[in-house]
Design a protein around this motif. Structure first.
Motif, PDB file in Angstrom:
ATOM      1  N   GLY A   8       0.826  -1.211   0.000  1.00 52.62           N
ATOM      2  CA  GLY A   8       0.000   0.000   0.000  1.00 52.62           C
ATOM      3  C   GLY A   8       0.855   1.253   0.000  1.00 52.62           C
ATOM      4  O   GLY A   8       0.572   2.231  -0.720  1.00 52.62           O
ATOM      5  N   ILE A   9       1.924   1.233   0.792  1.00 53.76           N
ATOM      6  CA  ILE A   9       2.812   2.401   0.846  1.00 53.76           C
ATOM      7  C   ILE A   9       3.473   2.600  -0.518  1.00 53.76           C
ATOM      8  O   ILE A   9       3.507   3.707  -1.065  1.00 53.76           O
ATOM      9  CB  ILE A   9       3.876   2.232   1.971  1.00 53.76           C
ATOM     10  N   GLY A  10       3.962   1.503  -1.089  1.00 60.18           N
ATOM     11  CA  GLY A  10       4.618   1.593  -2.401  1.00 60.18           C
ATOM     12  C   GLY A  10       3.670   2.127  -3.464  1.00 60.18           C
ATOM     13  O   GLY A  10       4.047   2.989  -4.275  1.00 60.18           O
ATOM     14  N   MET A  11       2.443   1.622  -3.459  1.00 59.62           N
ATOM     15  CA  MET A  11       1.477   2.063  -4.471  1.00 59.62           C
ATOM     16  C   MET A  11       1.140   3.538  -4.272  1.00 59.62           C
ATOM     17  O   MET A  11       1.041   4.303  -5.242  1.00 59.62           O
ATOM     18  CB  MET A  11       0.200   1.206  -4.366  1.00 59.62           C
ATOM     19  N   ALA A  12       0.988   3.934  -3.023  1.00 56.74           N
ATOM     20  CA  ALA A  12       0.671   5.341  -2.740  1.00 56.74           C
ATOM     21  C   ALA A  12       1.803   6.242  -3.237  1.00 56.74           C
ATOM     22  O   ALA A  12       1.567   7.299  -3.837  1.00 56.74           O
ATOM     23  CB  ALA A  12       0.451   5.538  -1.238  1.00 56.74           C
ATOM     24  N   ILE A  13       3.031   5.794  -3.022  1.00 51.54           N
ATOM     25  CA  ILE A  13       4.185   6.585  -3.493  1.00 51.54           C
ATOM     26  C   ILE A  13       4.134   6.699  -5.018  1.00 51.54           C
ATOM     27  O   ILE A  13       4.291   7.790  -5.584  1.00 51.54           O
ATOM     28  CB  ILE A  13       5.515   5.932  -3.052  1.00 51.54           C
ATOM     29  N   GLN A  14       3.884   5.581  -5.661  1.00 54.29           N
ATOM     30  CA  GLN A  14       3.859   5.585  -7.134  1.00 54.29           C
ATOM     31  C   GLN A  14       2.714   6.457  -7.670  1.00 54.29           C
ATOM     32  O   GLN A  14       2.888   7.165  -8.666  1.00 54.29           O
ATOM     33  CB  GLN A  14       3.741   4.155  -7.673  1.00 54.29           C
ATOM     34  N   VAL A  24      -7.141   7.939  -1.139  1.00 47.30           N
ATOM     35  CA  VAL A  24      -6.928   7.710   0.294  1.00 47.30           C
ATOM     36  C   VAL A  24      -6.497   6.257   0.503  1.00 47.30           C
ATOM     37  O   VAL A  24      -6.839   5.374  -0.289  1.00 47.30           O
ATOM     38  CB  VAL A  24      -8.189   7.955   1.167  1.00 47.30           C
ATOM     39  N   VAL A  25      -5.752   6.055   1.567  1.00 42.37           N
ATOM     40  CA  VAL A  25      -5.325   4.708   1.940  1.00 42.37           C
ATOM     41  C   VAL A  25      -6.037   4.371   3.250  1.00 42.37           C
ATOM     42  O   VAL A  25      -5.834   5.057   4.260  1.00 42.37           O
ATOM     43  CB  VAL A  25      -3.784   4.638   2.154  1.00 42.37           C
ATOM     44  N   LEU A  26      -6.886   3.353   3.214  1.00 44.75           N
ATOM     45  CA  LEU A  26      -7.632   2.961   4.410  1.00 44.75           C
ATOM     46  C   LEU A  26      -6.839   1.875   5.134  1.00 44.75           C
ATOM     47  O   LEU A  26      -6.531   0.833   4.554  1.00 44.75           O
ATOM     48  CB  LEU A  26      -9.018   2.433   4.021  1.00 44.75           C
ATOM     49  N   GLU A  27      -6.519   2.133   6.374  1.00 46.32           N
ATOM     50  CA  GLU A  27      -5.688   1.191   7.142  1.00 46.32           C
ATOM     51  C   GLU A  27      -6.424   0.861   8.445  1.00 46.32           C
ATOM     52  O   GLU A  27      -6.813   1.763   9.178  1.00 46.32           O
ATOM     53  CB  GLU A  27      -4.313   1.829   7.414  1.00 46.32           C
ATOM     54  N   ARG A  28      -6.588  -0.440   8.709  1.00 45.76           N
ATOM     55  CA  ARG A  28      -7.369  -0.817   9.905  1.00 45.76           C
ATOM     56  C   ARG A  28      -6.622  -0.519  11.211  1.00 45.76           C
ATOM     57  O   ARG A  28      -7.228  -0.246  12.231  1.00 45.76           O
ATOM     58  CB  ARG A  28      -7.784  -2.283   9.841  1.00 45.76           C
ATOM     59  N   ALA A  29      -5.281  -0.566  11.165  1.00 47.38           N
ATOM     60  CA  ALA A  29      -4.511  -0.347  12.393  1.00 47.38           C
ATOM     61  C   ALA A  29      -4.270   1.142  12.615  1.00 47.38           C
ATOM     62  O   ALA A  29      -4.754   1.979  11.871  1.00 47.38           O
ATOM     63  CB  ALA A  29      -3.187  -1.094  12.285  1.00 47.38           C
ATOM     64  N   GLU A  30      -3.492   1.421  13.661  1.00 47.43           N
ATOM     65  CA  GLU A  30      -3.199   2.830  13.966  1.00 47.43           C
ATOM     66  C   GLU A  30      -1.809   3.225  13.504  1.00 47.43           C
ATOM     67  O   GLU A  30      -1.290   4.268  13.905  1.00 47.43           O
ATOM     68  CB  GLU A  30      -3.353   3.085  15.469  1.00 47.43           C
ATOM     69  N   GLY A  31      -1.198   2.386  12.684  1.00 43.77           N
ATOM     70  CA  GLY A  31       0.137   2.707  12.188  1.00 43.77           C
ATOM     71  C   GLY A  31       0.387   2.013  10.866  1.00 43.77           C
ATOM     72  O   GLY A  31      -0.351   1.095  10.490  1.00 43.77           O
ATOM     73  N   PHE A  84       8.114  10.618   0.983  1.00 44.92           N
ATOM     74  CA  PHE A  84       7.271  10.865  -0.196  1.00 44.92           C
ATOM     75  C   PHE A  84       5.954  11.561   0.176  1.00 44.92           C
ATOM     76  O   PHE A  84       5.051  11.680  -0.647  1.00 44.92           O
ATOM     77  CB  PHE A  84       6.998   9.550  -0.938  1.00 44.92           C
ATOM     78  N   GLN A  85       5.862  11.940   1.441  1.00 43.98           N
ATOM     79  CA  GLN A  85       4.713  12.730   1.937  1.00 43.98           C
ATOM     80  C   GLN A  85       3.374  12.099   1.592  1.00 43.98           C
ATOM     81  O   GLN A  85       2.520  12.736   0.959  1.00 43.98           O
ATOM     82  CB  GLN A  85       4.795  14.146   1.378  1.00 43.98           C
ATOM     83  N   ILE A  86       3.212  10.867   2.003  1.00 42.11           N
ATOM     84  CA  ILE A  86       1.914  10.234   1.744  1.00 42.11           C
ATOM     85  C   ILE A  86       1.077  10.082   3.019  1.00 42.11           C
ATOM     86  O   ILE A  86      -0.046   9.598   2.974  1.00 42.11           O
ATOM     87  CB  ILE A  86       2.070   8.864   1.044  1.00 42.11           C
ATOM     88  N   GLY A  87       1.654  10.528   4.151  1.00 44.43           N
ATOM     89  CA  GLY A  87       0.955  10.395   5.436  1.00 44.43           C
ATOM     90  C   GLY A  87      -0.438  11.013   5.420  1.00 44.43           C
ATOM     91  O   GLY A  87      -1.381  10.459   5.998  1.00 44.43           O
ATOM     92  N   SER A  88      -0.577  12.140   4.734  1.00 41.05           N
ATOM     93  CA  SER A  88      -1.874  12.840   4.762  1.00 41.05           C
ATOM     94  C   SER A  88      -2.956  12.059   4.010  1.00 41.05           C
ATOM     95  O   SER A  88      -4.138  12.350   4.143  1.00 41.05           O
ATOM     96  CB  SER A  88      -1.719  14.240   4.153  1.00 41.05           C
ATOM     97  N   HIS A  89      -2.549  11.079   3.220  1.00 37.26           N
ATOM     98  CA  HIS A  89      -3.542  10.281   2.473  1.00 37.26           C
ATOM     99  C   HIS A  89      -4.049   9.090   3.294  1.00 37.26           C
ATOM    100  O   HIS A  89      -5.006   8.443   2.897  1.00 37.26           O
ATOM    101  CB  HIS A  89      -2.906   9.732   1.189  1.00 37.26           C
ATOM    102  N   ILE A  90      -3.366   8.787   4.403  1.00 32.83           N
ATOM    103  CA  ILE A  90      -3.699   7.556   5.136  1.00 32.83           C
ATOM    104  C   ILE A  90      -4.752   7.830   6.209  1.00 32.83           C
ATOM    105  O   ILE A  90      -4.654   8.798   6.959  1.00 32.83           O
ATOM    106  CB  ILE A  90      -2.430   6.938   5.771  1.00 32.83           C
ATOM    107  N   ARG A  91      -5.779   6.957   6.250  1.00 37.58           N
ATOM    108  CA  ARG A  91      -6.821   7.054   7.283  1.00 37.58           C
ATOM    109  C   ARG A  91      -6.681   5.839   8.195  1.00 37.58           C
ATOM    110  O   ARG A  91      -7.022   4.726   7.789  1.00 37.58           O
ATOM    111  CB  ARG A  91      -8.228   7.044   6.656  1.00 37.58           C
TER     112      ARG A  91
END
Ligand code: NAP
Length: 478
Positions: A8-14, A24-31, A84-91
């Motif tokens: 997911g991180i790799g795809m978001a970067i790409q 947005v990247v939906l993540e069930r955990a808190e990290g 790659f500044q993708i943190g803001s896309h992750i929920r």
């Protein structure tokens, strides 16, 4: 997108690198980090070299050793998110409850505990090793000591001076058993099937090496290429068993060097073709098993009692802690039961016990759905990231095509998927995985739905070319 692990991180970067911002990247955990956040057992490390177990587009000149540990890999992933500044896309805390294709709007309706999302494209990047498998042993609920699975390591349990039972001898167990052995008064290892184990030859990377990699990134690329080719060459042995004989003699020598007791060696020697189950690598597993405070038990477990484990020969062994190194429910892709396509059924129902996908990435009747590390994308011989990157390229090509041609949705044609799956099955029949052993590579129908049966290069060539004729395409209304 669902999942903020490696894929997911790799795809978001790409996506971001290619100019896509609206995701947005939906993540069930808190990290972030997926299995590399979850698996914290002592000794947890990667069995693929760090230069290869990292993204080609995010090299890291700072790896401290050839085979990095869990904390270092997890940090690499967190650094990628920042870099790659993708943190803001992750929920975070957004577990996928259900994703359903809505024909009226040509959108995915994605339900999470924190609300509904609507998206044109759904990418699942949930990995395959996140459902710990704990065997339903008779009497297990009666056990009064501490017990946990390797993927849910209980760090509050102090193993020093304890009698510890370990069940399982797979890739996780061979990493944590040497650590347990150092702490516990006694380690009892319950082995159902011995593994073929090759030396790991791990060593730290020197400051000088790191400096050179930092100054001249081309050197790290060359090292990556060298490792890639080395693993590809080894991969041939999975299809031509005569080459496996050479590896088998290395494994037997490796065991003999550390284990002097012929009785123990007999227990640890597999009786199935090497490669049929995952080949493991370790420098400290056999030396740990040769220690006087370790007992390898090959009798089946018949019962668990309040403070003991009983085996089929009637022997009862008292234990304080029970650790399951019993792997994961791999063929139960987590997302499959909650993704519903255009015909109203879920992926799981459509698969009917055996997961299949066109290029491991798409399935007919599931428009605009892409899956990273889907069916038949696993590897027994090389870095899994080399499989994910071509999948990412395919997705980017599909997205570009959709944008250019104003396509509302792409749905792979059933005949294109069938052709691909038949090809994979035909090639699987030529591998050692179908040579008679029982492994998690095979699903309950006995089919290999997990591993790619050819080289990484062949997967890349097959996957990166986007063929519009393989898809039903519906144009957007203007
Ligand atoms: P695994 O390879 O599936 O091993 C599970 C072990 O538990 C096997 O030895 C299995 O025996 C045993 N087992 C299962 N049920 C049992 C039962 N009822 N009674 C007794 N024994 C039982 O699981 P894993 O070690 O967690 O590894 C899973 C995968 O994770 C690996 O194959 C690998 O892909 C990945 N992994 C990777 C790394 C890495 O360095 N990259 C590290 C750890 C894990 P049988 O063989 O008889 O079934």
């Amino acid at each position: 997108m669902v999942g903020a692990g490696f894929c997911g991180i790799g795809m978001a970067i790409q996506l971001k690198r290619h100019g896509y911002q609206d995701f947005v990247v939906l993540e069930r955990a808190e990290g972030v980090g997926g299995v590399w956040r979850e698996n914290t057992y002592p000794g947890c490390a990667c069995d693929i070299e760090s230069h290869l177990y990292s993204f080609s587009f995010a090299p890291n000149a700072h790896w401290t050793s050839l085979f990095p540990g869990q904390e270092e890999i997890w940090k690499y992933l967190r650094d990628c998110v920042d870099r790659f500044q993708i943190g803001s896309h992750i929920r975070f805390g957004h577990e996928l409850i259900e994703a359903r294709w809505e024909k009226n709007s040509n959108r995915w309706r994605i339900e999470t505990p924190h609300g509904i999302f609507h998206a044109r494209i759904l990418i699942t990047a949930t990995g395959a090793l996140n459902l710990p498998s704990v065997p339903d042993l008779p009497g297990l609920s009666r056990f009064q000591g501490k017990r946990f699975h390797s993927a849910e390591w209980d760090h509050t349990v102090d193993l020093i001076g304890k009698r510890v039972a370990v069940i399982g001898t797979g890739a996780s167990a061979i990493q944590f058993v040497p650590e347990v052995q150092k702490r516990a008064a006694k380690t009892v290892l319950f082995q159902r099937t011995p593994a073929w184990v090759l030396p790991r030859n791990d060593h730290p990377l020197t400051n000088r090496q790191k400096k050179w990699f930092r100054r001249f990134p081309i050197l790290q690329k060359i090292e990556r290429l060298r490792l890639y080719l080395y693993h590809e060459a080894f991969g041939v042995a999975f299809r031509k068993s005569k080459y496996m004989e050479k590896a088998k003699s290395v494994a037997l020598r490796h065991m003999k060097q550390a284990v002097k007791d012929p009785g123990l060696r007999a227990k640890l020697t597999p009786n199935y073709m090497m490669g049929c189950k995952r080949i493991l690598i370790s420098d400290d597993y056999y030396p740990a098993l040769a220690q006087s405070n370790v007992e390898v038990v090959t009798e089946r477990i018949s019962e668990i009692r309040e403070r003991s484990v009983v085996t089929s020969d009637g022997t009862e062994r008292e234990v304080d802690v029970l650790i399951f190194g019993t792997g994961f429910r791999v063929s139960d892709f987590v997302f499959a039961k909650c993704v519903y396509g255009s015909r109203g059924h879920s992926l799981l129902d459509g698969w009917n016990g055996s997961a299949t996908a066109y290029r491991g990435t798409m399935s007919a009747g599931f428009p605009n759905w892409f899956c990273l590390l889907g069916p038949n994308t696993g590897l027994g011989h090389n870095s899994i990231l080399l499989m994910v990157e071509p999948q990412m390229k395919l997705i980017l090509k599909a997205l570009r095509y959709m944008r250019r041609k104003q396509v509302a949705f792409l749905d792979v044609k059933p005949e294109a998927e069938k052709r691909y799956v038949e090809f994979v099955d035909e090639r699987s029949r030529q591998t050692v995985w179908l040579s008679g052993c029982k492994s998690w590579y095979l699903d309950k129908t006995g089919r290999n739905s997990t591993l790619w049966p050819m080289s990484v290069g062949q997967f890349r060539r097959k996957t990166v070319s986007f063929r519009p004729s393989d898809f039903q395409r519906v144009r957007s209304e203007r």
